[in-house]
Design a protein around this motif. Structure first.
Motif, PDB file in Angstrom:
ATOM      1  N   VAL A  91       0.844  -1.192   0.000  1.00  8.70           N
ATOM      2  CA  VAL A  91       0.000   0.000   0.000  1.00  8.70           C
ATOM      3  C   VAL A  91       0.881   1.244   0.000  1.00  8.70           C
ATOM      4  O   VAL A  91       1.909   1.293   0.676  1.00  8.70           O
ATOM      5  CB  VAL A  91      -0.964   0.047   1.199  1.00  8.70           C
ATOM      6  N   VAL A  92       0.463   2.211  -0.773  1.00  8.84           N
ATOM      7  CA  VAL A  92       1.101   3.525  -0.777  1.00  8.84           C
ATOM      8  C   VAL A  92       0.127   4.483  -0.109  1.00  8.84           C
ATOM      9  O   VAL A  92      -1.000   4.649  -0.579  1.00  8.84           O
ATOM     10  CB  VAL A  92       1.418   3.998  -2.208  1.00  8.84           C
ATOM     11  N   ILE A  93       0.545   5.084   1.003  1.00  7.03           N
ATOM     12  CA  ILE A  93      -0.319   6.005   1.738  1.00  7.03           C
ATOM     13  C   ILE A  93       0.088   7.430   1.390  1.00  7.03           C
ATOM     14  O   ILE A  93       1.216   7.842   1.662  1.00  7.03           O
ATOM     15  CB  ILE A  93      -0.212   5.787   3.259  1.00  7.03           C
ATOM     16  N   VAL A  94      -0.819   8.174   0.779  1.00  9.25           N
ATOM     17  CA  VAL A  94      -0.548   9.561   0.411  1.00  9.25           C
ATOM     18  C   VAL A  94      -1.106  10.470   1.502  1.00  9.25           C
ATOM     19  O   VAL A  94      -2.273  10.350   1.883  1.00  9.25           O
ATOM     20  CB  VAL A  94      -1.185   9.916  -0.950  1.00  9.25           C
ATOM     21  N   THR A  95      -0.269  11.353   2.003  1.00  3.59           N
ATOM     22  CA  THR A  95      -0.698  12.277   3.036  1.00  3.59           C
ATOM     23  C   THR A  95      -0.250  13.684   2.682  1.00  3.59           C
ATOM     24  O   THR A  95       0.441  13.896   1.680  1.00  3.59           O
ATOM     25  CB  THR A  95      -0.145  11.862   4.419  1.00  3.59           C
ATOM     26  N   GLU A  96      -0.661  14.644   3.493  1.00  3.99           N
ATOM     27  CA  GLU A  96      -0.255  16.027   3.289  1.00  3.99           C
ATOM     28  C   GLU A  96       0.129  16.623   4.638  1.00  3.99           C
ATOM     29  O   GLU A  96      -0.369  16.173   5.680  1.00  3.99           O
ATOM     30  CB  GLU A  96      -1.381  16.836   2.644  1.00  3.99           C
ATOM     31  N   PRO A  97       1.004  17.607   4.645  1.00  3.03           N
ATOM     32  CA  PRO A  97       1.500  18.160   5.913  1.00  3.03           C
ATOM     33  C   PRO A  97       0.533  19.156   6.542  1.00  3.03           C
ATOM     34  O   PRO A  97       0.777  20.368   6.594  1.00  3.03           O
ATOM     35  CB  PRO A  97       2.814  18.826   5.501  1.00  3.03           C
ATOM     36  N   THR A  98      -0.583  18.627   7.017  1.00  4.28           N
ATOM     37  CA  THR A  98      -1.572  19.421   7.736  1.00  4.28           C
ATOM     38  C   THR A  98      -1.947  18.656   8.993  1.00  4.28           C
ATOM     39  O   THR A  98      -1.671  17.460   9.119  1.00  4.28           O
ATOM     40  CB  THR A  98      -2.837  19.665   6.892  1.00  4.28           C
ATOM     41  N   PHE A  99      -2.612  19.330   9.911  1.00  5.81           N
ATOM     42  CA  PHE A  99      -3.021  18.679  11.150  1.00  5.81           C
ATOM     43  C   PHE A  99      -3.932  17.490  10.854  1.00  5.81           C
ATOM     44  O   PHE A  99      -3.742  16.388  11.385  1.00  5.81           O
ATOM     45  CB  PHE A  99      -3.737  19.682  12.053  1.00  5.81           C
ATOM     46  N   SER A 100      -4.946  17.697   9.985  1.00  5.70           N
ATOM     47  CA  SER A 100      -5.866  16.604   9.667  1.00  5.70           C
ATOM     48  C   SER A 100      -5.174  15.517   8.849  1.00  5.70           C
ATOM     49  O   SER A 100      -5.482  14.326   8.996  1.00  5.70           O
ATOM     50  CB  SER A 100      -7.085  17.136   8.911  1.00  5.70           C
ATOM     51  N   GLY A 101      -4.229  15.915   7.990  1.00  8.31           N
ATOM     52  CA  GLY A 101      -3.499  14.939   7.192  1.00  8.31           C
ATOM     53  C   GLY A 101      -2.709  13.981   8.069  1.00  8.31           C
ATOM     54  O   GLY A 101      -2.694  12.760   7.829  1.00  8.31           O
ATOM     55  N   ILE A 102      -2.029  14.506   9.083  1.00 11.85           N
ATOM     56  CA  ILE A 102      -1.247  13.675   9.997  1.00 11.85           C
ATOM     57  C   ILE A 102      -2.159  12.762  10.810  1.00 11.85           C
ATOM     58  O   ILE A 102      -1.894  11.567  10.985  1.00 11.85           O
ATOM     59  CB  ILE A 102      -0.397  14.559  10.924  1.00 11.85           C
ATOM     60  N   HIS A 103      -3.244  13.323  11.319  1.00 14.57           N
ATOM     61  CA  HIS A 103      -4.200  12.547  12.108  1.00 14.57           C
ATOM     62  C   HIS A 103      -4.721  11.351  11.313  1.00 14.57           C
ATOM     63  O   HIS A 103      -4.757  10.209  11.802  1.00 14.57           O
ATOM     64  CB  HIS A 103      -5.352  13.450  12.541  1.00 14.57           C
ATOM     65  N   ASP A 104      -5.118  11.596  10.060  1.00 17.77           N
ATOM     66  CA  ASP A 104      -5.701  10.529   9.259  1.00 17.77           C
ATOM     67  C   ASP A 104      -4.652   9.565   8.721  1.00 17.77           C
ATOM     68  O   ASP A 104      -4.960   8.396   8.469  1.00 17.77           O
ATOM     69  CB  ASP A 104      -6.535  11.127   8.120  1.00 17.77           C
ATOM     70  N   LEU A 105      -3.414  10.033   8.537  1.00 13.93           N
ATOM     71  CA  LEU A 105      -2.320   9.130   8.185  1.00 13.93           C
ATOM     72  C   LEU A 105      -2.159   8.064   9.261  1.00 13.93           C
ATOM     73  O   LEU A 105      -2.014   6.865   8.965  1.00 13.93           O
ATOM     74  CB  LEU A 105      -1.016   9.922   8.024  1.00 13.93           C
ATOM     75  N   LYS A 106      -2.160   8.475  10.511  1.00 12.57           N
ATOM     76  CA  LYS A 106      -1.981   7.533  11.620  1.00 12.57           C
ATOM     77  C   LYS A 106      -3.127   6.531  11.667  1.00 12.57           C
ATOM     78  O   LYS A 106      -2.906   5.333  11.895  1.00 12.57           O
ATOM     79  CB  LYS A 106      -1.877   8.299  12.940  1.00 12.57           C
ATOM     80  N   ARG A 107      -4.336   7.003  11.428  1.00 17.05           N
ATOM     81  CA  ARG A 107      -5.494   6.099  11.461  1.00 17.05           C
ATOM     82  C   ARG A 107      -5.415   5.058  10.344  1.00 17.05           C
ATOM     83  O   ARG A 107      -5.648   3.873  10.576  1.00 17.05           O
ATOM     84  CB  ARG A 107      -6.791   6.901  11.330  1.00 17.05           C
ATOM     85  N   VAL A 108      -5.088   5.492   9.136  1.00 19.86           N
ATOM     86  CA  VAL A 108      -5.089   4.543   8.024  1.00 19.86           C
ATOM     87  C   VAL A 108      -3.886   3.612   8.113  1.00 19.86           C
ATOM     88  O   VAL A 108      -3.969   2.434   7.722  1.00 19.86           O
ATOM     89  CB  VAL A 108      -5.133   5.286   6.663  1.00 19.86           C
ATOM     90  N   TYR A 109      -2.756   4.082   8.664  1.00 23.98           N
ATOM     91  CA  TYR A 109      -1.616   3.181   8.827  1.00 23.98           C
ATOM     92  C   TYR A 109      -1.930   2.091   9.844  1.00 23.98           C
ATOM     93  O   TYR A 109      -1.555   0.928   9.662  1.00 23.98           O
ATOM     94  CB  TYR A 109      -0.356   3.941   9.245  1.00 23.98           C
ATOM     95  N   GLU A 110      -2.612   2.450  10.938  1.00 20.49           N
ATOM     96  CA  GLU A 110      -3.014   1.441  11.923  1.00 20.49           C
ATOM     97  C   GLU A 110      -3.897   0.377  11.272  1.00 20.49           C
ATOM     98  O   GLU A 110      -3.819  -0.804  11.616  1.00 20.49           O
ATOM     99  CB  GLU A 110      -3.748   2.103  13.096  1.00 20.49           C
ATOM    100  N   LEU A 111      -4.719   0.798  10.322  1.00 23.67           N
ATOM    101  CA  LEU A 111      -5.554  -0.160   9.603  1.00 23.67           C
ATOM    102  C   LEU A 111      -4.700  -1.103   8.761  1.00 23.67           C
ATOM    103  O   LEU A 111      -4.903  -2.325   8.778  1.00 23.67           O
ATOM    104  CB  LEU A 111      -6.547   0.589   8.708  1.00 23.67           C
ATOM    105  N   THR A 112      -3.715  -0.560   8.031  1.00 24.74           N
ATOM    106  CA  THR A 112      -2.882  -1.413   7.178  1.00 24.74           C
ATOM    107  C   THR A 112      -2.033  -2.383   7.998  1.00 24.74           C
ATOM    108  O   THR A 112      -1.717  -3.481   7.530  1.00 24.74           O
ATOM    109  CB  THR A 112      -1.964  -0.567   6.276  1.00 24.74           C
ATOM    110  N   LYS A 113      -1.670  -1.992   9.213  1.00 25.70           N
ATOM    111  CA  LYS A 113      -0.890  -2.884  10.077  1.00 25.70           C
ATOM    112  C   LYS A 113      -1.658  -4.164  10.392  1.00 25.70           C
ATOM    113  O   LYS A 113      -1.058  -5.239  10.515  1.00 25.70           O
ATOM    114  CB  LYS A 113      -0.511  -2.171  11.372  1.00 25.70           C
ATOM    115  N   LYS A 114      -2.952  -4.057  10.520  1.00 31.49           N
ATOM    116  CA  LYS A 114      -3.769  -5.235  10.835  1.00 31.49           C
ATOM    117  C   LYS A 114      -3.729  -6.245   9.695  1.00 31.49           C
ATOM    118  O   LYS A 114      -3.956  -7.444   9.914  1.00 31.49           O
ATOM    119  CB  LYS A 114      -5.210  -4.817  11.125  1.00 31.49           C
ATOM    120  N   PHE A 115      -3.454  -5.767   8.481  1.00 30.70           N
ATOM    121  CA  PHE A 115      -3.387  -6.657   7.327  1.00 30.70           C
ATOM    122  C   PHE A 115      -1.942  -7.044   6.983  1.00 30.70           C
ATOM    123  O   PHE A 115      -1.712  -7.748   6.010  1.00 30.70           O
ATOM    124  CB  PHE A 115      -4.053  -5.991   6.110  1.00 30.70           C
ATOM    125  N   ARG A 116      -1.006  -6.560   7.787  1.00 27.73           N
ATOM    126  CA  ARG A 116       0.423  -6.881   7.624  1.00 27.73           C
ATOM    127  C   ARG A 116       0.915  -6.577   6.208  1.00 27.73           C
ATOM    128  O   ARG A 116       1.583  -7.378   5.561  1.00 27.73           O
ATOM    129  CB  ARG A 116       0.680  -8.355   7.968  1.00 27.73           C
TER     130      ARG A 116
END
Length: 286
Positions: A187-212
Motif C-alpha cells: 500500500v502507498v499512503i498519500v498524506t499532506e503536511p496538515t493537522f488533519s493529514g497527519i491525524h488521518d495518516l496515523k489512522r489509516v496506517y493502523e488499519l494497514t498494520k492489521k493486514f500486515r
C-alpha cells in the motif's frame, strides 16, 4: 504471481488519484482499478474507450405489490428506517434490506428483491485495461462494489497474463478502504503536511498494520509546512514506515491536471528532480 499495489489516503484531497495516474505508465503488463466508487475520477486523466458496462446488485430491498396490499399499515408502523410512507409507498433510497416488512405483511404484498446500487465499467486506455465503477448517490454497500472492481481486475490480469494491478483505493478507514486493501501486497499512503493529514495518516496506517501490508508513505505538497512534514517523517521513523517520497507544491503539477495530462509524463524533468522514478523502481523491486 500478480503484484497488487493499492494507493490510499486517510482523507480525501491529498493527491491520491494524481499519484496513481502518475505511476500507471511505468508499470508495464498491468491492469488498473479505480476503487474510489463514491467519487471515481481516475479515468478523467486518461483517454478511455468504454468496452463494457453492467449494473451491480447490492443488498436486497423491499418491493411492494400494490394490488395485493390491504393497507393495514403494519409495515409503516414497524419500519425503523422510515422506508415506508404513511400511504404505503416504499422509499427504496431509505430501505436497508432488513426484511421485516416482508415477514410481517399479512397479505404477502411485500417481497425482497435485488436492487441495483451502481454500475461497473471496463475501459481501454493506452496503458491497458481499467476497471472502474460508480455508486448511485445515497446508496450503501460501497465495500461490495469495491470488492467487485478488484475481482474483475484480477480476472482480467489472470486471463491476459498481466504482472501488476494498480488500484486507486478509497479514502478514509471505512469498509470500502478495507475492501480496497484486502489481499493486496503493498500500500502507498498519500498524506499532506496538515493537522488533519497527519491525524488521518496515523489512522489509516493502523488499519494497514492489521493486514500486515508493506506500507510506503508519500507526502504531497510537503513544502507548505516544514513543521508538519518533519512530524510525519518523525512518525515514520518511529513506526518503521518507509518514508518513500516527498512531492513539492508546484503549479506545473496543477497545470498538468487541469489539462488532463498525467503529471509524470507532462513534466518528467520535475518528477525526476523529486526522485519519483526511484520510487517507481523501489515499488517494482520490493
Amino acid at each position: 504471481m500478480i503484484d497488487e499495489i493499492v494507493v490510499i489516503s486517510g482523507k480525501g484531497g491529498t493527491g491520491k488519484t494524481t499519484l496513481t495516474a502518475s505511476l500507471i505508465p511505468y508499470f508495464e503488463e498491468s491492469v488498473v482499478g479505480d476503487c474510489d466508487v463514491d467519487a471515481p475520477d481516475l479515468n478523467i486523466l486518461f483517454d478511455t474507450q468504454l468496452r463494457s458496462q453492467r449494473n451491480f446488485v447490492g443488498l436486497q430491498k423491499a418491493f411492494l405489490d400494490k394490488g395485493s396490499c390491504i393497507n393495514c399499515g403494519k409495515c409503516y408502523e414497524l419500519c425503523k428506517f422510515n422506508a415506508i410512507s404513511a400511504n404505503i409507498e416504499i422509499r427504496l433510497g431509505r430501505c436497508e434490506g432488513c426484511g421485516l416488512c416482508e415477514y410481517i405483511c399479512p397479505a404477502s404484498a411485500i417481497t425482497m428483491g435485488d436492487a441495483t446500487i451502481g454500475k461497473l465499467y471496463v475501459s481501454e486506455t493506452s496503458f491497458g485495461e481499467m476497471v472502474h465503477a460508480r455508486l448511485i448517490p445515497g446508496e450503501e454497500a460501497s465495500g461490495k462494489l469495491v470488492a467487485e472492481v478488484r475481482r474483475t481486475a484480477k480476472r482480467i490480469a489472470e486471463r491476459e497474463g498481466k504482472k501488476n494491478i494498480l488500484i486507486d483505493g478509497s479514502p478514509g478507514v471505512a469498509c470500502n478502504v478495507i475492501s480496497s486493501i484486502t489481499g493486496s501486497k503493498k500500500v502507498v499512503i498519500v498524506t499532506e503536511p496538515t493537522f488533519s493529514g497527519i491525524h488521518d495518516l496515523k489512522r489509516v496506517y493502523e488499519l494497514t498494520k492489521k493486514f500486515r501490508l508493506k506500507a510506503y508513505v508519500v507526502i504531497n505538497k510537503y513544502d507548505i509546512s516544514v513543521e508538519h512534514t518533519e512530524e510525519i517523517e518523525r512518525y515514520c521513523r518511529e513506526e518503521g514506515i518507509d518514508m518513500a517520497l516527498k512531492i513539492p507544491f508546484k503549479k506545473e503539477i496543477v497545470e498538468s491536471i487541469t489539462r488532463k495530462k498525467i503529471p509524470s509524463l507532462d513534466r518528467r524533468d520535475l518528477f525526476n528532480e523529486i526522485g519519483f522514478f526511484g520510487f517507481v523502481e523501489k515499488l517494482k523491486r520490493e
